[in-house]
Structure formats: C-alpha cells, structure tokens
Design a protein around this motif. Structure first.
Motif, short mmCIF file in Angstrom:
data_model
loop_
_atom_site.label_atom_id
_atom_site.label_comp_id
_atom_site.label_asym_id
_atom_site.label_seq_id
_atom_site.Cartn_x
_atom_site.Cartn_y
_atom_site.Cartn_z
N VAL A 156 0.82 -1.34 -0.05
CA VAL A 156 -0.17 -0.11 0.00
C VAL A 156 0.81 1.20 0.16
O VAL A 156 1.85 1.13 0.51
N LYS A 157 0.56 2.17 -0.78
CA LYS A 157 1.18 3.56 -0.83
C LYS A 157 0.90 4.57 0.10
O LYS A 157 -0.23 4.66 0.51
N MET A 158 1.71 5.87 -0.22
CA MET A 158 1.21 6.86 0.65
C MET A 158 0.09 7.81 -0.41
O MET A 158 0.29 7.66 -1.66
N TYR A 159 -0.93 8.41 0.34
CA TYR A 159 -1.94 8.91 -0.36
C TYR A 159 -1.62 10.43 -0.25
O TYR A 159 -1.73 11.13 -1.25
N ASP A 160 -1.35 10.90 0.89
CA ASP A 160 -1.15 12.50 0.96
C ASP A 160 -0.38 12.56 2.30
O ASP A 160 -0.51 11.89 3.33
N GLY A 161 0.27 13.91 2.61
CA GLY A 161 1.03 14.23 3.55
C GLY A 161 2.46 13.86 3.40
O GLY A 161 3.06 13.83 2.47
N LEU A 163 6.02 12.25 6.09
CA LEU A 163 6.57 11.19 7.19
C LEU A 163 6.57 12.05 8.51
O LEU A 163 7.18 11.39 9.34
N ASP A 164 6.37 13.37 8.60
CA ASP A 164 6.75 14.13 9.75
C ASP A 164 5.73 14.15 10.74
O ASP A 164 5.73 13.63 11.89
N ARG A 165 4.27 14.54 10.54
CA ARG A 165 3.40 14.75 11.26
C ARG A 165 2.21 14.26 11.04
O ARG A 165 1.20 13.89 11.69
N PHE A 166 1.72 14.35 9.55
CA PHE A 166 0.50 13.59 9.17
C PHE A 166 0.70 12.82 7.88
O PHE A 166 1.50 13.27 6.99
N LEU A 167 0.26 11.74 7.60
CA LEU A 167 0.40 10.90 6.43
C LEU A 167 -0.81 10.11 6.23
O LEU A 167 -1.18 9.29 7.28
N ALA A 168 -1.56 10.08 5.31
CA ALA A 168 -2.60 9.37 4.78
C ALA A 168 -1.99 8.08 4.05
O ALA A 168 -1.34 8.50 2.97
N VAL A 169 -2.38 7.02 4.33
CA VAL A 169 -1.93 5.75 3.51
C VAL A 169 -2.98 4.96 2.99
O VAL A 169 -3.91 4.46 3.95
N GLY A 170 -3.03 4.50 1.96
CA GLY A 170 -3.96 3.87 1.16
C GLY A 170 -4.33 4.34 -0.24
O GLY A 170 -3.66 4.94 -0.94
N ASP A 171 -5.74 4.34 -0.30
CA ASP A 171 -6.43 5.05 -1.50
C ASP A 171 -7.56 5.63 -1.39
O ASP A 171 -8.08 5.82 -0.25
N ASN A 172 -8.59 6.00 -2.36
CA ASN A 172 -9.65 6.78 -2.34
C ASN A 172 -10.64 5.62 -1.45
O ASN A 172 -11.80 6.23 -0.90
N ASP A 173 -10.57 4.35 -1.53
CA ASP A 173 -11.44 3.45 -1.02
C ASP A 173 -11.25 3.23 0.66
O ASP A 173 -12.16 3.12 1.43
N GLY A 174 -9.92 3.44 0.96
CA GLY A 174 -9.74 3.24 2.41
C GLY A 174 -8.19 3.80 2.76
O GLY A 174 -7.40 3.86 2.00
N LEU A 175 -8.25 4.44 3.91
CA LEU A 175 -7.26 5.21 4.13
C LEU A 175 -6.81 4.87 5.88
O LEU A 175 -7.80 4.81 6.98
N PHE A 176 -5.64 4.73 6.21
CA PHE A 176 -5.01 4.88 7.47
C PHE A 176 -4.62 6.29 7.81
O PHE A 176 -3.53 6.77 6.86
N ILE A 177 -5.11 6.91 8.78
CA ILE A 177 -4.86 8.26 8.76
C ILE A 177 -3.76 8.50 9.93
O ILE A 177 -4.05 8.33 10.99
#
Length: 224
Positions: A156-161, A163-177
């Motif tokens: 699974v890849k980075m979506y937005d953000g 590695l410092d303070r906020f990173l959304a991991v996943g895609d449009n269907d599902g994310l780890f915030i």
C-alpha cells in the motif's frame, strides 16, 4: 484498499449501541455481553468493551452527490461539529467534502464524500448509501516506521501528507490516517490524539490482511 472489518474499543458499550443502532439506525448484525457489530456498506464495524479505551477518529464513505442530503439527515440526529463556521468541510486537494460528529464515547466520526467515487443518486439519503468504513486514525510517534512496515507487508502507498506529522496511507477507498500526537491534534476539534488499539481486516489488490495495532505496536499478517 477496502476495510472489511474494523474492531474498536468502547468505554460506554450500551450507549454506543443505542447511538449507532437506535439513533442512527445501523443494522445490528451481532452482539454479546461485551461487544456488538454493525454493518456499514462493505464493512463490518465492531465495538468491544475495554477498560483501556482511548478515543478514535474514523470515517464512513458516502456518495459525493449526496453530501448535502447526508448533512440534512445527520443534522436531524446529531450535533454537527463545525470547522469554524463550516458545517460541511471542503478538502479541495482530496476532491472531497466531510461532515463530523461525536458518538457516545467522544470518538470523532466522519462522513466523507469523494468526487473520485462518482455515484449519481437522486433520492433521500439513508445508511444504505454508505460505501464502507473509509478511514481509521492510526496515532504513532514514528510515522516513518509505521508506513515502512505497512508498505513492506502490503505494498500500500502514501496517499497524502509526509512522514513528519501527518500521513494518509492507502487510496480513495480506504485510508489509515497516521498522525504524530506530539505534533498534531485531531481535526477539526483539536482533541488530543492518543494511541488507540484497533484490529482491521483489509483487502488490498485482491489480497486480505489482518492489521493489529496494539499498545502502539503494529502486527500485519496475510489471510490468504
């Protein structure tokens, strides 16, 4: 990434069941003395009593064409959490709109509607329009290590953000915030983020994984 099953801790189990089942109207699919499960589209959300409960931030995905109808529906049942004066929050970078509210354990709950998941529905909103559990907050003081472990095990890849303070991991269907509690609080309430246990079963590229986040430690195993 589809979050198929998500288990969260609960402090006030009876109040939580009343809120999600009786107030909001989610389908109750199983209950026991210490837990209950509801259906949210493609996902099953389980609340399990635990004395070490910490508050969560999670989201349900809804059709973009229905965010106004969903707001009206929610506004009749809960108190909407505002971002300043905004009751519907715009996220232009994500092509999304969001609506926030608390449940009975002071979890920050969210309806998120994305333009990238088109669904033109011309009718009143109901819970049948929820796609899934679309996001779960993962609070960690080391976002890089957390992302590296998830990526290495699941691709699974980075979506937005960052590695410092906020990173959304996943895609449009599902994310780890993923957020660092030493550098960021929860949006939009500024509630202090705390490391909170959860167990998720997710589907990524037709493969299923168990992702356990317990006591700040991440365990990932393949289910097929």
């Amino acid at each position: 990434m589809i979050i198929k099953h998500l288990t969260l801790h609960a402090q006030n189990l009876a109040q939580q069941k009343n809120f999600f089942v009786d107030v909001l109207g989610f389908e109750l699919i199983h209950e026991s003395e210490k837990s209950f499960e509801i259906r949210a589209g493609l996902s099953i959300l389980k609340f399990e009593y635990h004395p070490g409960y910490k508050a969560y931030h999670f989201a349900f995905g809804i059709p973009f064409s229905m965010y106004k109808a969903a707001f009206s529906w929610l506004n009749e049942r809960v108190e909407i959490i505002k971002d300043g004066e905004n009751e519907i929050v715009d996220f232009p970078a994500w092509d999304a709109k969001a609506i926030y509210f608390y449940d009975q354990d002071q979890n920050i709950c969210e309806f998120i509607a994305r333009k990238s998941i088109p669904e033109n529905i011309d009718e009143s909103f109901s819970l049948n329009h929820i796609f899934n559990v679309a996001e779960i907050g993962l609070v960690t003081s080391n976002i890089k290590n957390t992302f590296d472990k998830i990526h290495q095990k699941t691709s699974v890849k980075m979506y937005d953000g960052s590695l410092d303070r906020f990173l959304a991991v996943g895609d449009n269907d599902g994310l780890f915030i993923c957020i660092d509690p030493n550098k960021k609080d929860w949006f939009p309430t500024n509630d202090k983020a705390e490391i909170a246990d959860f167990v998720a079963e997710v589907e990524i590229l037709d493969k299923n994984y168990s992702i356990q986040y317990l006591n700040g430690e991440l365990e990932i195993s393949s289910l097929n």
